[in-house]
Design a protein around this motif. Structure first.
Motif, PDB file in Angstrom:
ATOM      1  N   ALA A 123       0.064 -11.864  -9.043  1.00 37.94           N
ATOM      2  CA  ALA A 123       0.101 -12.183  -7.611  1.00 37.94           C
ATOM      3  C   ALA A 123       1.500 -11.935  -7.048  1.00 37.94           C
ATOM      4  O   ALA A 123       1.677 -11.281  -6.014  1.00 37.94           O
ATOM      5  N   GLN A 124       2.508 -12.420  -7.759  1.00 38.55           N
ATOM      6  CA  GLN A 124       3.887 -12.260  -7.273  1.00 38.55           C
ATOM      7  C   GLN A 124       4.275 -10.791  -7.145  1.00 38.55           C
ATOM      8  O   GLN A 124       4.834 -10.371  -6.130  1.00 38.55           O
ATOM      9  N   LEU A 125       3.958 -10.013  -8.183  1.00 33.81           N
ATOM     10  CA  LEU A 125       4.322  -8.589  -8.156  1.00 33.81           C
ATOM     11  C   LEU A 125       3.563  -7.841  -7.064  1.00 33.81           C
ATOM     12  O   LEU A 125       4.122  -6.980  -6.384  1.00 33.81           O
ATOM     13  N   LEU A 126       2.284  -8.202  -6.910  1.00 26.57           N
ATOM     14  CA  LEU A 126       1.470  -7.530  -5.885  1.00 26.57           C
ATOM     15  C   LEU A 126       2.028  -7.789  -4.481  1.00 26.57           C
ATOM     16  O   LEU A 126       2.146  -6.869  -3.668  1.00 26.57           O
ATOM     17  N   ILE A 127       2.398  -9.034  -4.205  1.00 31.42           N
ATOM     18  CA  ILE A 127       2.941  -9.355  -2.877  1.00 31.42           C
ATOM     19  C   ILE A 127       4.263  -8.609  -2.659  1.00 31.42           C
ATOM     20  O   ILE A 127       4.493  -7.997  -1.624  1.00 31.42           O
ATOM     21  N   ARG A 128       5.123  -8.641  -3.688  1.00 35.82           N
ATOM     22  CA  ARG A 128       6.432  -7.986  -3.557  1.00 35.82           C
ATOM     23  C   ARG A 128       6.268  -6.483  -3.329  1.00 35.82           C
ATOM     24  O   ARG A 128       6.868  -5.908  -2.428  1.00 35.82           O
ATOM     25  N   GLU A 129       5.415  -5.868  -4.126  1.00 36.23           N
ATOM     26  CA  GLU A 129       5.219  -4.419  -4.047  1.00 36.23           C
ATOM     27  C   GLU A 129       4.534  -4.025  -2.732  1.00 36.23           C
ATOM     28  O   GLU A 129       4.774  -2.948  -2.196  1.00 36.23           O
ATOM     29  N   SER A 130       3.701  -4.918  -2.189  1.00 42.58           N
ATOM     30  CA  SER A 130       3.022  -4.622  -0.918  1.00 42.58           C
ATOM     31  C   SER A 130       4.004  -4.666   0.244  1.00 42.58           C
ATOM     32  O   SER A 130       3.753  -4.144   1.314  1.00 42.58           O
ATOM     33  N   ASP A 131       5.119  -5.395   0.022  1.00 48.55           N
ATOM     34  CA  ASP A 131       6.166  -5.492   1.018  1.00 48.55           C
ATOM     35  C   ASP A 131       5.678  -6.168   2.306  1.00 48.55           C
ATOM     36  O   ASP A 131       6.143  -5.857   3.397  1.00 48.55           O
TER      37      ASP A 131
ATOM     38  N   ILE B 172      -0.125  -2.162 -10.392  1.00 53.21           N
ATOM     39  CA  ILE B 172       0.346  -2.999  -9.279  1.00 53.21           C
ATOM     40  C   ILE B 172       0.626  -2.109  -8.062  1.00 53.21           C
ATOM     41  O   ILE B 172       0.271  -2.446  -6.925  1.00 53.21           O
ATOM     42  N   ARG B 173       1.238  -0.941  -8.326  1.00 48.87           N
ATOM     43  CA  ARG B 173       1.542  -0.017  -7.216  1.00 48.87           C
ATOM     44  C   ARG B 173       0.272   0.438  -6.505  1.00 48.87           C
ATOM     45  O   ARG B 173       0.230   0.494  -5.276  1.00 48.87           O
ATOM     46  N   GLN B 174      -0.754   0.724  -7.286  1.00 45.67           N
ATOM     47  CA  GLN B 174      -2.033   1.162  -6.694  1.00 45.67           C
ATOM     48  C   GLN B 174      -2.647   0.074  -5.805  1.00 45.67           C
ATOM     49  O   GLN B 174      -3.114   0.332  -4.708  1.00 45.67           O
ATOM     50  N   ALA B 175      -2.628  -1.155  -6.329  1.00 37.84           N
ATOM     51  CA  ALA B 175      -3.209  -2.274  -5.580  1.00 37.84           C
ATOM     52  C   ALA B 175      -2.399  -2.541  -4.306  1.00 37.84           C
ATOM     53  O   ALA B 175      -2.961  -2.798  -3.234  1.00 37.84           O
ATOM     54  N   ALA B 176      -1.070  -2.442  -4.430  1.00 35.97           N
ATOM     55  CA  ALA B 176      -0.198  -2.688  -3.283  1.00 35.97           C
ATOM     56  C   ALA B 176      -0.414  -1.633  -2.195  1.00 35.97           C
ATOM     57  O   ALA B 176      -0.393  -1.923  -0.996  1.00 35.97           O
TER      58      ALA B 176
END
Ligand code: TXA
Ligand code: MG
Length: 345
Positions: free
Chosen positions: A130-138, A18-22
């Motif tokens: 999706a939720q984690l990706l949006i959150r991690e992308s900030d 998730i961190r990588q994608a974000a």
């Protein structure tokens, strides 16, 4: 451009992935990711340069606005204006979930994202990745369906790869999407809530919570004289290589009409496919694809079935109409848009 794909566990998404994608999102790159409806093609919604890449990769007209995806319901306060009690009530009830609301936009949202409109479409998806990706992308993520423009929306990472390989940076593969048709789009920017696209949340569910909901004329079939409220509506959507004939009416009559059309097209030397909701019917099509017998299954399989027919070099596809109740309204909307001809019996 090389398109990387990585598999992520949909139940327990690996934080490092998730961190990588974000990170890619924050760096202005394009990342396809699963939602509970279909796969989205994401970019930082607040960065016009990144958003422009979405339109280019999809071959999408620049006046067709994007949905902005959020992970915290309060983000709506930053992205939109005039948030009235109806907006609060409906998002409280259906978010996270397959509902997109159209509201007056705030200054924070670039016009590139909204196709130059002064409204913005917002959705809080339910899918964990999706939720984690949006959150991690900030940052909120703008994401249309991750298909090439004019193709059916993707419900697997393979569909995304088929359409967009070499055009996007990353695909997060979280398996098959659960619902299979896109979110419901509800316009709450005017006086009366208006349904712009039927989808995962049904009209009946919306009316139960907020009372009056009008249906945009283009959905109800009363096209003439109407103004396009949703720019996406004016573009011809998915049109398959095969010609779909949609047959509506009582089940027995529809079945005999399908048999009649099947034999007459076969006599003309055509390759005929049938999209069916009964496993054993009919037995003499060139290609028969079973989509499921209830609305949930049909929705989940619909776009995959469209893609399969396209790959099988079929001339004509005969398809059963279904009731427009519940999820049926969204399914019939997608079928009607794809159909070359509609017949009532
Ligand atoms: O389920 C979904 O909604 C998926 C997933 C990825 O979230 N997304 C999706 O996006 O289907 P897209 O771009 O394929 O469809 C968005 C629809 C288009 O018909 C567009 O015209 C409409 O929403 N739309 C977006 N912003 C709008 C606005 N400000 N006013 C009216 N319609 C809008
Ligand atoms: Mg789309």
């Amino acid at each position: 451009m090389q398109t990387k794909t990585f598999k992520v566990n949909p139940k327990r998404p690996e934080p490092s992935k998730i961190r990588q994608a974000a990170k890619a999102i924050r760096h202005g790159k394009l990342v396809a990711f699963p939602t509970e409806t279909v796969y989205g093609l994401g970019a930082n919604a607040l960065d016009p340069t990144a958003v422009k890449k979405i339109f280019k990769a999809k071959g999408r007209p620049v006046d067709n606005p994007l949905i902005v995806h959020i992970s915290d319901r309060n983000d709506i306060l930053f992205l939109a204006r005039n948030i009235n009690p109806i907006v609060r009530k409906i998002t409280q009830k259906f978010w996270p979930g397959p509902l997109t609301v159209v509201l007056k936009k705030s200054k924070a949202v670039p016009k590139t994202t909204t196709g130059n409109l002064d409204t913005v479409a917002i959705r809080m998806p339910k899918n964990k990745i999706a939720q984690l990706l949006i959150r991690e992308s900030d940052t909120p993520i703008a994401a249309p369906s991750a298909n090439f423009s004019g193709r059916p929306s993707p419900t697997t990472a393979e569909h995304v790869l088929d359409d967009l390989k070499g055009r996007i940076n990353l695909i997060v593969d979280g398996g098959k999407t659960r619902i299979g048709i896109e979110s419901t789009v509800l316009d709450l920017s005017g006086k009366i809530p208006t349904l712009l696209r039927p989808g995962g949340v049904t009209l009946e569910q919306l009316r139960k919570v907020i009372g009056r909901v009008d249906i945009h004329p283009i959905i109800s079939g009363k096209r003439s004289g109407s103004v396009h409220r949703s720019p996406g509506m004016k573009y011809r959507h998915y049109s398959p290589n095969a010609r779909i004939i949609l047959v509506e009416g009582a089940k027995n009559k529809v079945n005999s009409k399908i048999l009649e059309l099947l034999s007459s097209f076969k006599k003309q030397g055509k390759r005929v496919g049938v999209m069916t909701m009964e496993k054993s019917f009919p037995n003499n099509a060139d290609v028969k694809l079973y989509v499921g017998s209830d609305h949930e299954k049909i929705a989940a399989n619909l776009f995959k079935t469209f893609r399969e027919f396209d790959s099988k070099k079929i001339d004509i596809v005969l398809a059963h109409g279904i009731s427009r109740q519940g999820l049926g309204l969204g399914i019939m909307n997608r079928l009607s848009k794809a159909a070359y001809k509609k017949t009532k019996v």
